[in-house]
Write a protein that holds these residues in place. Structure first.
Motif, PDB file in Angstrom:
ATOM      1  N   PRO A  68       3.909  10.500   8.435  1.00  0.00           N
ATOM      2  CA  PRO A  68       2.591  10.927   8.051  1.00  0.00           C
ATOM      3  C   PRO A  68       1.709  11.336   9.179  1.00  0.00           C
ATOM      4  O   PRO A  68       0.857  11.989   8.907  1.00  0.00           O
ATOM      5  CB  PRO A  68       2.032   9.562   7.181  1.00  0.00           C
ATOM      6  CG  PRO A  68       2.994   8.534   7.249  1.00  0.00           C
ATOM      7  CD  PRO A  68       4.320   9.175   8.030  1.00  0.00           C
ATOM      8  N   CYS A  69       1.995  10.724  10.345  1.00  0.00           N
ATOM      9  CA  CYS A  69       1.400  11.064  11.538  1.00  0.00           C
ATOM     10  C   CYS A  69       1.220  12.747  11.791  1.00  0.00           C
ATOM     11  O   CYS A  69       0.400  13.123  12.421  1.00  0.00           O
ATOM     12  CB  CYS A  69       1.685  10.211  12.825  1.00  0.00           C
ATOM     13  SG  CYS A  69       1.084   8.598  12.360  1.00  0.00           S
ATOM     14  N   HIS A  70       2.419  13.021  11.232  1.00  0.00           N
ATOM     15  CA  HIS A  70       2.422  14.599  11.504  1.00  0.00           C
ATOM     16  C   HIS A  70       2.570  15.290  10.147  1.00  0.00           C
ATOM     17  O   HIS A  70       3.121  16.346  10.117  1.00  0.00           O
ATOM     18  CB  HIS A  70       4.053  14.627  12.118  1.00  0.00           C
ATOM     19  CG  HIS A  70       4.133  14.262  13.491  1.00  0.00           C
ATOM     20  ND1 HIS A  70       5.037  14.768  14.638  1.00  0.00           N
ATOM     21  CD2 HIS A  70       3.290  13.367  14.298  1.00  0.00           C
ATOM     22  CE1 HIS A  70       4.864  14.193  15.515  1.00  0.00           C
ATOM     23  NE2 HIS A  70       3.939  13.313  15.456  1.00  0.00           N
ATOM     24  N   ILE A  99       9.491  10.953  15.003  1.00  0.00           N
ATOM     25  CA  ILE A  99       9.454   9.227  15.320  1.00  0.00           C
ATOM     26  C   ILE A  99       8.183   8.962  14.805  1.00  0.00           C
ATOM     27  O   ILE A  99       7.124   9.438  15.345  1.00  0.00           O
ATOM     28  CB  ILE A  99       9.944   8.792  16.728  1.00  0.00           C
ATOM     29  CG1 ILE A  99      10.881   9.195  17.354  1.00  0.00           C
ATOM     30  CG2 ILE A  99       9.880   7.498  16.588  1.00  0.00           C
ATOM     31  CD1 ILE A  99      11.038   8.996  18.769  1.00  0.00           C
ATOM     32  N   HIS A 100       8.192   7.887  13.775  1.00  0.00           N
ATOM     33  CA  HIS A 100       6.889   7.164  13.336  1.00  0.00           C
ATOM     34  C   HIS A 100       7.011   5.828  13.764  1.00  0.00           C
ATOM     35  O   HIS A 100       8.311   5.316  13.463  1.00  0.00           O
ATOM     36  CB  HIS A 100       6.762   7.504  11.915  1.00  0.00           C
ATOM     37  CG  HIS A 100       5.478   6.817  11.293  1.00  0.00           C
ATOM     38  ND1 HIS A 100       5.321   5.658  11.151  1.00  0.00           N
ATOM     39  CD2 HIS A 100       4.263   7.436  11.382  1.00  0.00           C
ATOM     40  CE1 HIS A 100       4.176   5.401  10.760  1.00  0.00           C
ATOM     41  NE2 HIS A 100       3.307   6.567  10.658  1.00  0.00           N
ATOM     42  N   GLU A 101       5.968   5.147  13.825  1.00  0.00           N
ATOM     43  CA  GLU A 101       6.101   3.793  14.486  1.00  0.00           C
ATOM     44  C   GLU A 101       6.698   2.825  13.392  1.00  0.00           C
ATOM     45  O   GLU A 101       7.480   2.163  13.759  1.00  0.00           O
ATOM     46  CB  GLU A 101       4.649   3.480  14.917  1.00  0.00           C
ATOM     47  CG  GLU A 101       4.221   3.856  16.092  1.00  0.00           C
ATOM     48  CD  GLU A 101       4.936   3.545  17.236  1.00  0.00           C
ATOM     49  OE1 GLU A 101       5.285   2.528  17.528  1.00  0.00           O
ATOM     50  OE2 GLU A 101       5.536   4.654  17.770  1.00  0.00           O
ATOM     51  N   SER A 102       6.146   3.096  12.118  1.00  0.00           N
ATOM     52  CA  SER A 102       6.415   2.115  11.077  1.00  0.00           C
ATOM     53  C   SER A 102       7.924   2.537  10.511  1.00  0.00           C
ATOM     54  O   SER A 102       8.461   1.718   9.606  1.00  0.00           O
ATOM     55  CB  SER A 102       5.469   2.120   9.957  1.00  0.00           C
ATOM     56  OG  SER A 102       4.205   1.617  10.485  1.00  0.00           O
ATOM     57  N   GLY A 136       2.398  13.783  18.072  1.00  0.00           N
ATOM     58  CA  GLY A 136       1.161  13.239  17.547  1.00  0.00           C
ATOM     59  C   GLY A 136       1.365  11.759  17.443  1.00  0.00           C
ATOM     60  O   GLY A 136       0.734  10.815  18.741  1.00  0.00           O
ATOM     61  N   CYS A 137       2.299  11.226  16.900  1.00  0.00           N
ATOM     62  CA  CYS A 137       2.666   9.777  16.785  1.00  0.00           C
ATOM     63  C   CYS A 137       3.146   9.213  18.082  1.00  0.00           C
ATOM     64  O   CYS A 137       3.686   9.941  18.891  1.00  0.00           O
ATOM     65  CB  CYS A 137       3.470   9.455  15.578  1.00  0.00           C
ATOM     66  SG  CYS A 137       3.511   7.695  15.159  1.00  0.00           S
ATOM     67  N   ASP A 138       2.978   7.866  18.320  1.00  0.00           N
ATOM     68  CA  ASP A 138       2.799   7.317  19.876  1.00  0.00           C
ATOM     69  C   ASP A 138       4.210   7.785  20.661  1.00  0.00           C
ATOM     70  O   ASP A 138       3.767   8.252  21.739  1.00  0.00           O
ATOM     71  CB  ASP A 138       3.121   5.736  19.437  1.00  0.00           C
ATOM     72  CG  ASP A 138       1.908   5.245  18.849  1.00  0.00           C
ATOM     73  OD1 ASP A 138       1.004   5.684  18.333  1.00  0.00           O
ATOM     74  OD2 ASP A 138       1.792   3.825  19.107  1.00  0.00           O
ATOM     75  N   LYS A 139       5.142   7.775  19.979  1.00  0.00           N
ATOM     76  CA  LYS A 139       6.449   8.179  21.064  1.00  0.00           C
ATOM     77  C   LYS A 139       6.719   9.524  21.225  1.00  0.00           C
ATOM     78  O   LYS A 139       7.492   9.949  22.124  1.00  0.00           O
ATOM     79  CB  LYS A 139       7.725   7.476  20.730  1.00  0.00           C
ATOM     80  CG  LYS A 139       7.518   5.888  20.469  1.00  0.00           C
ATOM     81  CD  LYS A 139       7.218   5.256  21.765  1.00  0.00           C
ATOM     82  CE  LYS A 139       7.087   3.613  21.503  1.00  0.00           C
ATOM     83  NZ  LYS A 139       5.840   3.475  20.796  1.00  0.00           N
ATOM     84  N   GLY A 208      -2.309  12.168   9.957  1.00  0.00           N
ATOM     85  CA  GLY A 208      -2.796  12.167  11.293  1.00  0.00           C
ATOM     86  C   GLY A 208      -2.455  10.927  12.048  1.00  0.00           C
ATOM     87  O   GLY A 208      -2.111   9.971  11.354  1.00  0.00           O
ATOM     88  N   THR A 209      -2.791  10.657  13.222  1.00  0.00           N
ATOM     89  CA  THR A 209      -2.346   9.498  14.116  1.00  0.00           C
ATOM     90  C   THR A 209      -3.557   8.771  13.809  1.00  0.00           C
ATOM     91  O   THR A 209      -4.642   8.892  13.371  1.00  0.00           O
ATOM     92  CB  THR A 209      -2.046   9.861  15.588  1.00  0.00           C
ATOM     93  OG1 THR A 209      -3.499  10.620  16.061  1.00  0.00           O
ATOM     94  CG2 THR A 209      -1.136  10.898  15.365  1.00  0.00           C
ATOM     95  N   CYS A 210      -3.245   7.499  14.401  1.00  0.00           N
ATOM     96  CA  CYS A 210      -4.246   6.201  14.331  1.00  0.00           C
ATOM     97  C   CYS A 210      -5.479   6.584  14.939  1.00  0.00           C
ATOM     98  O   CYS A 210      -5.570   7.259  15.967  1.00  0.00           O
ATOM     99  CB  CYS A 210      -3.685   5.047  14.958  1.00  0.00           C
ATOM    100  SG  CYS A 210      -2.179   4.327  14.388  1.00  0.00           S
ATOM    101  N   SER A 211      -6.574   6.326  14.102  1.00  0.00           N
ATOM    102  CA  SER A 211      -7.833   6.703  14.480  1.00  0.00           C
ATOM    103  C   SER A 211      -8.602   5.784  15.550  1.00  0.00           C
ATOM    104  O   SER A 211      -9.675   6.203  15.929  1.00  0.00           O
ATOM    105  CB  SER A 211      -8.654   6.453  13.214  1.00  0.00           C
ATOM    106  OG  SER A 211      -8.661   4.974  12.380  1.00  0.00           O
ATOM    107  N   THR A 215      -2.017   4.139  21.274  1.00  0.00           N
ATOM    108  CA  THR A 215      -1.025   4.774  22.131  1.00  0.00           C
ATOM    109  C   THR A 215      -1.273   6.332  21.694  1.00  0.00           C
ATOM    110  O   THR A 215      -1.191   7.289  22.453  1.00  0.00           O
ATOM    111  CB  THR A 215       0.118   4.328  22.055  1.00  0.00           C
ATOM    112  OG1 THR A 215       0.351   2.987  22.120  1.00  0.00           O
ATOM    113  CG2 THR A 215       1.252   5.260  22.765  1.00  0.00           C
ATOM    114  N   ALA A 216      -1.282   6.682  20.367  1.00  0.00           N
ATOM    115  CA  ALA A 216      -1.247   7.952  20.208  1.00  0.00           C
ATOM    116  C   ALA A 216      -2.595   9.002  20.684  1.00  0.00           C
ATOM    117  O   ALA A 216      -2.370   9.800  21.150  1.00  0.00           O
ATOM    118  CB  ALA A 216      -1.177   8.194  18.541  1.00  0.00           C
ATOM    119  N   SER A 217      -3.738   8.095  20.549  1.00  0.00           N
ATOM    120  CA  SER A 217      -4.935   8.724  20.907  1.00  0.00           C
ATOM    121  C   SER A 217      -4.866   8.706  22.515  1.00  0.00           C
ATOM    122  O   SER A 217      -5.352   9.614  23.133  1.00  0.00           O
ATOM    123  CB  SER A 217      -6.193   8.117  20.275  1.00  0.00           C
ATOM    124  OG  SER A 217      -6.403   8.098  18.864  1.00  0.00           O
TER     125      SER A 217
HETATM  126 FE1  FES Z   1       1.479   7.177  14.279  1.00  0.00          FE
HETATM  127 FE2  FES Z   1      -0.316   4.919  14.814  1.00  0.00          FE
HETATM  128  S1  FES Z   1       1.539   5.136  13.492  1.00  0.00           S
HETATM  129  S2  FES Z   1      -0.233   6.878  15.512  1.00  0.00           S
END
Ligand code: FES
Length: 585
Positions: A68-70, A99-102, A136-139, A208-211, A215-217
């Motif tokens: 969902p971050c993408h 890749i999504h963190e969760s 976008g998402c962390d990795k 979108g990525t964590c607000s 790490t993503a920001s």
């Molecule tokens: Fe994707 Fe935080 S889980 S940016």
């Protein structure tokens, strides 16, 4: 007759061009036939010869139902394509790993290098003159920059953008600092099951990525500081018109850098990495970004000098007032002018002559952004939210290769602390015992978690150990924690991470026992185990470590090849010989 039919038989001579669709032909032993075949197949998708004569711009499609971050990837791709076509290029989007963190078991870190290899090889294998990397998402951004750095093409990084913040009972909330804060309240029995379920629906208010400055920001800001995004590319939230405009501009710029042959090595220079380090320190960025930046720099042959980074930290104040170090969210940073506002304030510490993907220098882009305006998200250097950089590098007999602490998110009283170790041998041991009423622990103790380093457990974000339940219920909010793992950039607390060498390969951490004394001094940058060398040698001889291995597949490759945190947790065979230490400052 169409214009295209006039060109029947055009350009099947591969000697005519090494660019565009003629690039990197599949090997049939006959280059003319290879191009003839390629064009026949692509024409099957309805392309004309005139379309195929244009510069080809690849677009990595990292959209996925699991990410969902993408979630805005389809809209971004549409806008990138528009920008490419307006500039006279031919857009070609293609899927890569996302890749999504969760949704990454056992850890997203396990998959980062796989995504970087996937990205690198697809950039090499498929014909393209430049690429727009959507991450976008962390990795994902680290993986894409690592892969693109190795592939060597002209490349533009397009960030998916942050999520919107939500509201819970009129309190503004956002992933994931508030996820942890509310979970902490639940564990401490300050709120019940109904309330925690309600807040769960509000923490992530859009795709979108964590607000927060997780790490993503952090990686978004670093990508812009490196010169790899269009100006202002770090901060627009995922669902805004500004984000879509950035996508269109990214497409246009990609065509320009393809024509100018502005390859990635002209942007990812030593100066660009030093600028990125300054920004990492000034934004109170995620500790994970040190590992990622080390890995990206490593792909260019630059070796990150952690001691020099620490020296830079002492003269770089934290200016950005975002959670978890401060109070605001990414969308506030965007409203405050985004990276231009921050870079303007940091100007005396930056290499303004570093080139960006626009073909102009960072200094020229800061000037082009115009004057600053009144806002309360980016502080001035005279009035920082923290006087030194957010991250300090520790050394001592417990971490001969270094360890780090995010001092801007730590408890000031605990940063100079000596205490008794309470040791967990691994994640399972911690899960089994940390909440038991008979755990022998006080708020003055130091929690130690082993075997969560790169080889031990593929380096999960488990360094943010929960406060033992009996202490949490008693109101304890922070305790010193030490591990060889990572923590989420959205987390906070007095937490020492990335202890190197890790316990799984026999680092001193492997031999810490409950009851040992440990001294942490952030002021002196010290992390010491107060146990004699002789006693440590005796423990080592009594219980030699068995380094983890696997019998097959990617896990086997990972465990054989992964490097330690101070080398970016990259695979040794992907790193060229290191030629230069950075920063030189
Ligand atoms: Fe994707 Fe935080 S889980 S940016």
């Amino acid at each position: 007759m169409s214009q295209d039919n006039n060109k029947k038989g055009h350009s099947v001579n591969p000697a005519a061009s090494e660019d565009g669709i003629s690039k990197g032909l599949a090997n049939y032993g006959d280059r003319g036939f290879s191009l003839f075949l390629r064009k026949a197949f692509i024409k099957g998708a309805g392309y004309t010869d005139s379309a195929l004569e244009r510069p080809v711009i690849g677009i990595t499609n990292t959209g996925s139902s699991y990410n969902p971050c993408h979630g805005n990837a389809p809209q971004l791709i549409e806008a990138v394509k528009r920008g490419i076509m307006l500039a006279g290029g031919l857009p070609m989007d293609f899927p890569t790993i996302s890749i999504h963190e969760s949704f990454s078991q056992p850890t997203s870190m396990f998959l980062r290098n796989l995504m970087s290899m996937d990205t690198e090889e697809l950039l090499r294998a498929q014909p393209m003159d430049a690429v727009v990397l959507i991450g976008g998402c962390d990795k994902t951004v680290p993986a894409q920059l690592m892969g693109a750095a190795s592939a060597g093409l002209p490349a533009v990084q397009l960030i998916t953008g942050s999520m919107l913040t939500g509201s819970y009972r009129s309190e503004r909330v956002g992933a994931c600092t508030d996820c942890r804060r509310y979970w902490g309240k639940f564990r401490a029995e300050e709120i019940g099951a109904e309330e925690i379920a309600e807040v769960n629906s509000q923490l992530v208010a859009s795709v979108g990525t964590c607000s927060v400055m997780g790490t993503a920001s952090t990686m978004a800001c670093i990508a812009e500081a490196l010169g790899m995004t269009v100006p202002g590319g770090a901060s627009p939230p995922a669902v805004t018109a500004d984000r879509i405009r950035v996508a269109e501009q990214s497409g246009t710029i990609a065509v320009e850098i393809a024509r100018k042959r502005l390859t990635i090595d002209k942007v990812l220079t030593e100066k660009a990495f030093e600028n990125a380090m300054r920004v990492l320190l000034a934004i109170g960025g995620s500790t994970n970004a040190i590992v990622h930046l080390t890995a990206i720099a490593g792909r260019m042959g630059f070796e990150m000098d952690l001691k020099a980074l620490d020296r830079m930290g002492r003269e770089t104040p934290v200016l950005l007032d975002l959670k978890p170090s401060g109070q605001h969210y990414m969308e506030d940073f965007h409203h405050a002018g985004g990276m231009a506002t921050l870079l303007r304030e940091l100007k005396p510490l930056l290499h303004l002559d570093a080139l960006t993907v626009t073909g102009r220098t960072l200094g020229e882009e800061i000037e082009a952004a115009g004057p600053g305006f009144k806002q309360d998200v980016v502080r001035t250097a005279k009035n920082p939210i923290y006087p030194q950089g957010g991250i300090a590098v520790l050394q001592g007999n417990l971490a001969p290769g270094g360890a780090i602490i995010k001092q801007s998110a730590a408890h000031p009283k605990l940063m100079e602390h000596e205490g008794r170790a309470v040791v967990f041998e691994n994640l399972e041991d911690m899960a089994n015992r940390i909440d038991t009423p008979d755990l022998d622990v006080t708020a003055d103790d130091i929690l130690v978690l082993k075997h969560i380093g790169p080889k031990g457990a593929t380096m999960p974000e488990a360094g943010y150990m929960p406060i033992p339940k009996k202490l949490a219920i008693a109101g304890v909010k922070d305790i010193v924690r030490i591990s060889d793992g990572r923590m989420s950039g959205t987390a906070f607390g007095t937490i020492v991470l990335h202890v190197t060498p890790e316990s799984a390969i026999g680092g001193p951490l492997a031999y810490v026992q409950s009851g040992d004394r440990i001294r942490l001094s952030v002021e002196k940058r010290e992390l010491s185990l107060l146990v004699s060398d002789e006693e440590l040698a005796r423990r080592r001889a009594a219980k030699p470590v068995v380094v983890p291995t696997a019998s097959r597949g990617y896990r086997k490759l990972f465990l054989q090849s992964v490097t330690q945190a101070d080398q970016g947790v990259d695979f040794d065979f992907l790193m060229p010989p290191m030629t230069t230490k950075i920063p030189k400052t």
